[in-house]
Design a protein around this motif. Structure first.
Motif, mmCIF file in Angstrom:
data_model
loop_
_atom_site.group_PDB
_atom_site.id
_atom_site.type_symbol
_atom_site.label_atom_id
_atom_site.label_comp_id
_atom_site.label_asym_id
_atom_site.label_seq_id
_atom_site.Cartn_x
_atom_site.Cartn_y
_atom_site.Cartn_z
ATOM 1 N N ILE A 113 41.291 36.442 30.521
ATOM 2 C CA ILE A 113 41.760 37.829 30.551
ATOM 3 C C ILE A 113 40.583 38.784 30.635
ATOM 4 C CG2 ILE A 113 42.849 39.634 29.157
ATOM 5 C CD1 ILE A 113 44.831 37.566 28.208
ATOM 6 N N ALA A 114 39.506 38.432 29.946
ATOM 7 C CA ALA A 114 38.326 39.288 29.941
ATOM 8 C C ALA A 114 37.826 39.496 31.373
ATOM 9 C CB ALA A 114 37.235 38.680 29.082
ATOM 10 N N ILE A 115 38.070 38.530 32.243
ATOM 11 C CA ILE A 115 37.549 38.643 33.610
ATOM 12 C C ILE A 115 38.610 39.121 34.598
ATOM 13 C CG2 ILE A 115 36.312 37.421 35.437
ATOM 14 C CD1 ILE A 115 35.587 35.341 33.244
ATOM 15 N N VAL A 116 39.761 38.453 34.599
ATOM 16 C CA VAL A 116 40.736 38.760 35.644
ATOM 17 C C VAL A 116 41.851 39.692 35.182
ATOM 18 C CG1 VAL A 116 40.281 36.616 36.849
ATOM 19 C CG2 VAL A 116 42.153 36.711 35.216
ATOM 20 N N GLY A 117 41.897 40.003 33.891
ATOM 21 C CA GLY A 117 42.976 40.864 33.394
ATOM 22 C C GLY A 117 44.265 40.081 33.224
ATOM 23 N N GLU A 118 45.243 40.670 32.572
ATOM 24 C CA GLU A 118 46.481 39.940 32.270
ATOM 25 C C GLU A 118 47.309 39.653 33.506
ATOM 26 O OE1 GLU A 118 48.976 40.334 28.962
ATOM 27 O OE2 GLU A 118 47.560 41.517 27.791
ATOM 28 N N GLU A 119 47.075 40.419 34.595
ATOM 29 C CA GLU A 119 47.908 40.256 35.798
ATOM 30 C C GLU A 119 47.736 38.872 36.414
ATOM 31 O OE1 GLU A 119 45.635 43.033 35.624
ATOM 32 O OE2 GLU A 119 47.272 43.878 34.439
ATOM 33 N N GLY A 120 46.508 38.353 36.335
ATOM 34 C CA GLY A 120 46.241 37.066 36.962
ATOM 35 C C GLY A 120 46.819 35.887 36.207
ATOM 36 N N LEU A 121 47.498 36.144 35.103
ATOM 37 C CA LEU A 121 47.966 35.041 34.272
ATOM 38 C C LEU A 121 49.343 34.564 34.705
ATOM 39 C CD1 LEU A 121 47.110 36.198 30.643
ATOM 40 C CD2 LEU A 121 45.761 34.802 32.195
ATOM 41 N N THR A 122 49.592 33.277 34.502
ATOM 42 C CA THR A 122 50.945 32.770 34.679
ATOM 43 C C THR A 122 51.714 33.060 33.394
ATOM 44 O OG1 THR A 122 50.360 30.635 33.759
ATOM 45 C CG2 THR A 122 50.118 30.887 36.128
ATOM 46 N N ASP A 123 53.038 32.900 33.447
ATOM 47 C CA ASP A 123 53.849 33.149 32.255
ATOM 48 C C ASP A 123 53.460 32.197 31.127
ATOM 49 O OD1 ASP A 123 55.117 35.179 33.430
ATOM 50 O OD2 ASP A 123 56.956 34.065 33.948
ATOM 51 N N THR A 124 53.181 30.944 31.520
ATOM 52 C CA THR A 124 52.788 29.952 30.512
ATOM 53 C C THR A 124 51.520 30.410 29.808
ATOM 54 O OG1 THR A 124 53.552 28.388 32.153
ATOM 55 C CG2 THR A 124 52.494 27.478 30.201
ATOM 56 N N ASP A 125 50.550 30.852 30.601
ATOM 57 C CA ASP A 125 49.291 31.300 30.010
ATOM 58 C C ASP A 125 49.530 32.435 29.015
ATOM 59 O OD1 ASP A 125 47.796 29.467 31.267
ATOM 60 O OD2 ASP A 125 47.025 30.783 32.840
ATOM 61 N N LYS A 126 50.446 33.343 29.376
ATOM 62 C CA LYS A 126 50.715 34.471 28.484
ATOM 63 C C LYS A 126 51.261 33.993 27.141
ATOM 64 C CE LYS A 126 51.362 37.905 32.070
ATOM 65 N NZ LYS A 126 52.351 38.211 33.121
ATOM 66 N N LYS A 127 52.096 32.936 27.198
ATOM 67 C CA LYS A 127 52.645 32.395 25.945
ATOM 68 C C LYS A 127 51.518 31.856 25.053
ATOM 69 C CE LYS A 127 57.106 31.100 27.873
ATOM 70 N NZ LYS A 127 57.757 30.002 28.580
ATOM 71 N N TYR A 128 50.590 31.140 25.688
ATOM 72 C CA TYR A 128 49.479 30.588 24.898
ATOM 73 C C TYR A 128 48.624 31.712 24.308
ATOM 74 C CZ TYR A 128 50.435 25.784 26.154
ATOM 75 O OH TYR A 128 51.014 24.566 26.260
ATOM 76 N N PHE A 129 48.519 32.787 25.089
ATOM 77 C CA PHE A 129 47.722 33.920 24.630
ATOM 78 C C PHE A 129 48.331 34.523 23.350
ATOM 79 C CE2 PHE A 129 46.894 38.590 25.016
ATOM 80 C CZ PHE A 129 45.582 38.523 24.595
#
Lengths: 441, 585
Positions: free
Chosen positions: A388-404
């Protein structure tokens, strides 16, 4: 015992905390001596090195005031020994075992060599008895067992001592009657010494505690003796009287710095960061005294505290400690700043003996798998955080957001439990609840 | 050799300087002081000899006696070693415990093996036969796991070669009597002594062409070590070195396992000591202790004995190798041995090399590693035996550029680098596949193609390529995010994820997962690539990526490691069919 008191006015050199004395008949390696000063004061010393003409003596209370003309060396014929007794609970001693609580000295039941003897590995009992510390990050993920040595790696200003005290007072509740605490404090400030005693008294643990305190203002060399006196007392309580002893040693960094000081005074070849090359062996001679013995009731569990200089876990003190102890609990400055208490950074933490102490009949079936899943999920959450520090939250998949969001929740509620005392069931239930936030595989 | 008597001149740490031992030889063992502590001469300067003492030197005084034994440090070899637990100088810790020694006091003298025990000896030679050094003259009924072969010692009574047997016994024999007498009067007993620092002789070294089977996928498939090879396992604390060593001790296909706990934790040794008599060996169903000898010198036991422990261990290993067995020697950890060497060197005030280690570190280390190998045994019986060494290295701060790792690297053929990042996320064994390597693969490829499958080496190469591609893609993801990748590349990430979860991670706590045959390892790779290839084909034909990633097959592939070896091929075949059907290939 000699009938004649022998005195040697043969001191030839004095350097740092060391003196050289000539021609001491029958001197033995490791023997204790007194140094008699001309004004009548006495110091204690120990023989570190011998040749046929000279003895190298380490003076415990410092060499200030010793001269080569009138000061005399009086050998005792005995190695460093500790007078031990069962009537030590509630007492506070200095780093050499003399009372500093205003009460009279104890009446020893026995004198034991402070250096201790190595436990026969074949006599050791497998350490498999779970100790509930009430701390989720420890009980759930890095379980402590009886006979283990599990250090706290701290940084300057992090609440390691608070955590150690919380462990001690919460373990006391779970461990009940045979539990006791031996505190060995090296180079702590008088403010820390005061707060230790206060906290122990408030939690009611003091009546089950014996403390050996070498303050920062006391002579450094005493620090080499303090943990040995504490451990000798612990061994006596554990293996002679069947207590389950928890030994808290703080601060091992002060101890190691003292070792370095002596090493350089002896003009030894320095090792990494100028700590002596034998520091691993020396630390092992302390840490390895934790354990259980077959056929004997008691146990020694050790929680040493050390301060990582500049939070560097590769510094020789945490590094060598980690190689000897059975895991480590690492505190994090980042979590501390976020207001998480206890600020335990679980990723570099480890308990090597955990698997022996958990599972069905001890904690709960499936404990290991649960811990592994919490670890993987948290590690993945931290990866996502970096992303997230590099690509921002937009570049994340839904799964990644859950782990976050899992990683945040984990830090706040699982690790950051505050001063609460959780049962193992509460800890594991919470872990299971948190894992519902992320997919199963 | 004559016995000499001198006196203590000085004491510092574990070393003692003695005066008056004129003419004493290097590495002679002496009894030091009133308690008769064991020490070994490590330096001679004029009339002064410096000894490293194997016990705590506290309490020694100048002027006490130092008496040379006239012999170097020896180990006793013979039946009864298996199942035993010894310290670095072969004192029997288990028997000391039985005698009530919970704490090891100084000056204890207990024979390593009970020589009075009666063994049943069956001769293989007869009166009038020739016996040559190293030749098997008979066997002893052992513990049912290992046939103990009694050999003519390589240098019986100081050498003299072979001879003709004039008398050979049958039946009950103790360690104190001869089992065989030669015509020239020399006698052969059940036991022999051998100096630990001298490699035992063999006829010839053989090339490393047979793999040492660990049952661990990341080792057997990706970075195998050969029988008779050496592997080193470096890693910072908490990366799982000891677990790797213990796993191999438990599960590897070896006739004999010598476990050397060198300067490590006492509590970890209790696991081996208490579990091995109870755990069953997979193939034979017999207790693991039947094939195991443990040498343990924990970190708080005297450092000089720690220095000796790996030599004691490898000499015992050579003894079983000479009987024609495949021996695994597990040393945990060689760094602690090197530190003992450093500690003693600094007491001798030798000029230090890098990081304070003595400049001869690499030479001494080589002297140990080079005793590994697959050999044709000395006797005329056509036996071959091997010693495979797997040693843990504990680099300070986890920095592999330090001297012990680097010196070990120049001798080791397989390098299993453990990674704290992987360990932190509980990926075990935490082997970093990017920095690990095996120099044996070329030599073993023939065996693997022949015994497992012709395309085994090809699949391994493909797996490594997949992991490499994954690492490159992850760097791109760091910059642009995963959503921006091509769909084909996201499949690669997925296949690499599956490989990590199901193939590289392995749990010894899960029965079906703990030990995998080569066959299962091969078929697991087949399944992974069937998934990747079919998914790619489906993607080309227009299937949505999401549908592939959410397929229930994915979970079945990840869980395939839980299928036992015996049913794996059948199950894997069915799974591959299922994958093809689902993706319409």
């Amino acid at each position: 015992m000699d009938l004649i008191k022998r005195e040697y006015r043969t001191i030839t050199a004095i350097s740092g905390g060391l003196i050289f004395a000539g021609n001491i008949a029958g001197a033995r390696l490791g023997e204790m001596c007194f140094i008699q000063l001309s004004d009548g004061r006495k110091r204690q010393g120990q023989i570190l090195e011998l040749s046929d003409s000279h003895a190298l003596i380490q003076v415990l209370e410092g060499t200030s005031g010793i001269d080569t003309r009138s000061a005399a060396v009086i050998p005792t014929g005995q190695p460093a020994r500790v007078g031990v007794s069962k009537d030590v609970f509630g007492r506070v001693f200095d780093g050499l075992g003399l009372p500093i609580d205003g009460l009279p000295p104890i009446i020893p039941e026995e004198y034991i060599d402070a250096a201790g003897l190595p436990m026969n590995p074949a006599s050791r009992e497998k350490p498999d008895f779970f100790i509930q510390t009430g701390i989720s990050a420890i009980d759930g993920l890095n379980t402590l067992v009886r006979g283990q040595k599990l250090p706290i790696f701290s940084g300057a200003g992090l609440p390691a001592k608070e955590l150690a005290l919380q462990i001690v007072s919460q373990a006391k509740v779970a461990e009940k009657e045979d539990f006791c605490v031996v505190l060995g404090a090296m180079g702590i400030t008088s403010r820390e010494a005061f707060s230790f005693r206060k906290s122990l008294e408030e939690s009611g643990a003091m009546e089950r505690t014996v403390a050996f305190i070498n303050e920062a203002s006391d002579p450094t060399i005493e620090r080499l003796f303090t943990p040995r006196i504490a451990l000798t007392t612990a061994e006596y309580l554990a293996f002679k009287h069947g207590y389950h002893v928890m030994v808290v040693l703080t601060d091992m960094t002060a101890y190691c710095d003292c070792l370095r000081e002596i090493g350089s005074a002896r003009e030894e070849i320095p090792g990494r960061r100028s700590y002596p090359g034998y520091m691993y062996t020396d630390l092992a001679s302390l840490y390895e005294r934790a354990g259980r013995l077959k056929g004997r009731k008691g146990s020694i569990t050790m929680v040493p505290i050390l301060t990582m200089p500049d939070d560097d876990i590769t510094h020789p003190i945490p590094d060598l400690t980690g190689y000897i102890t059975e895991g480590q609990i690492v505190l994090s400055r980042a979590l501390h700043r976020k207001g998480v208490y206890p600020p335990i950074d679980v990723l570099p933490c480890l308990s090597r003996l955990m698997n022996l102490g958990i599972g069905k009949g001890k904690t709960r079936a499936g404990h290991r798998a649960l811990a592994d899943r919490l670890y993987s999920a948290y590690a993945r959450g931290i990866d996502v955080r970096r992303l997230i520090a590099i690509v921002g939250e937009e570049g994340l998949t839904d799964t990644d957001k859950k782990y976050f969001s899992f990683s945040d929740e984990f830090e706040q509620s699982f690790a950051g439990q505050g001063k609460s005392d959780r049962t193992i069931d509460e800890t594991l239930d919470l872990g299971e609840r948190l894992l519902k936030m992320v997919p199963e595989v | 050799m004559k016995k000499l008597k001198g006196a203590i001149y000085g004491v510092t740490g574990p070393t003692v300087v003695a005066k008056g031992l004129d003419g004493v030889a290097m590495h002679t063992v002496c009894l030091v002081g009133k308690e008769g502590l064991l020490g070994e001469v490590i330096r001679i300067q004029g009339e002064l000899a410096t000894l490293q003492v194997y016990e705590d030197t506290g309490g020694l005084s100048a002027g006490e006696d130092v008496v040379s034994s006239g012999k170097p440090l020896m180990v006793v070899l013979g039946p009864g070693l298996l199942g035993g637990t010894f310290d670095g100088i072969q004192r029997p810790l288990d028997r000391m415990k039985e005698a009530g020694t919970d704490f090891i006091a100084k000056g204890l003298k207990i024979a390593p093996i009970d020589l009075k025990r009666v063994w049943s000896f069956s001769p293989l030679k007869r009166r009038g036969d020739r016996a040559e050094p190293g030749m098997v003259i008979g066997t002893v009924a052992g513990n049912g796991r290992i046939v103990h072969r009694v050999m003519m010692p390589p240098d019986l009574n100081g050498g003299g070669g072979g001879g003709v047997i004039s008398e050979i016994k049958t039946g009950g024999v103790t360690g104190t009597e001869p089992v065989c007498v030669l015509e020239d009067g020399r006698t052969i007993g059940l036991y022999e002594e051998w100096p630990v620092r001298r490699p035992r002789p063999f006829k010839a070294k053989l090339p490393p062409v047979v793999p040492f089977v660990t049952g661990q996928r990341v080792f057997d498939t990706l970075f195998p070590v050969a029988e008779g090879g050496t592997a080193i396992v470096p890693g910072g604390f908490g990366t799982g070195k000891t677990i790797v060593e213990q796993t191999i001790a438990k599960l590897s296909k070896s006739d004999i396992v010598i476990y050397v706990g060198c300067g490590e934790r006492g509590n970890e040794m209790t696991e081996i000591l208490s579990d091995f008599p109870e755990l069953k060996e997979m193939d034979t169903g017999l207790p693991l202790s039947f094939r195991t000898v443990i040498v343990v010198n924990t970190s708080n036991m005297p450092v000089a004995a720690r220095e000796a422990s790996i030599f004691t261990g490898i000499t015992i290993a050579e003894y079983y190798r000479d009987m024609g067995y495949n021996v695994a020697l597990l040393a945990d950890s060689i760094s602690r041995w090197a530190e003992a060497l450093r500690e003693i060197s600094s007491r001798l005030e030798e000029m230090p090399g890098e990081e304070g280690f003595p400049p001869y570190l690499a030479t001494h280390l080589g002297g140990f590693y080079e005793r590994a190998g697959r050999v044709q045994c000395l006797g005329e019986d056509g036996l071959t035996g091997s010693i495979t060494v797997v040693s843990a290295v504990s680099p300070p701060g986890g920095d592999f550029s330090e001297p012990v790792t680097q010196a070990s690297l120049s001798f080791a053929g397989a390098f299993w680098a453990l990674d704290p990042e992987l360990a932190h996320r509980r990926h075990f064994p935490a082997v970093n596949w990017q920095s690990s390597f095996s120099l044996y693969y070329e030599d073993l490829a023939g065996w693997l193609s022949r015994e497992v499958a012709p395309d085994m080496p090809r699949l391994r190469a493909r797996l490594l390529k997949l992991l490499q591609k994954d690492a490159e893609l992850k760097e791109v993801v760091q910059i642009i995010g995963v959503e921006a990748l091509q769909e084909k590349d996201r499949l690669v990430l997925e296949a690499a994820f599956i490989t990590n979860e199901t193939f590289l991670k392995q749990s010894i706590f899960n029965e079906a997962d703990a030990f995998n045959t080569h066959e299962k390892q091969y078929w697991m790779m087949k399944v992974i690539f069937a998934f990747l290839d079919s998914a790619e084909a489906a993607l080309k034909k227009g299937t949505y990526l999401e549908k592939i990633l959410e397929s229930t097959l994915r979970v079945r592939v990840i869980n395939m490691k839980n299928w036992p070896n015996e049913v794996f091929v059948k199950e894997a075949g069915a799974l591959i069919d299922g994958i093809k059907a689902e993706f319409g290939v």
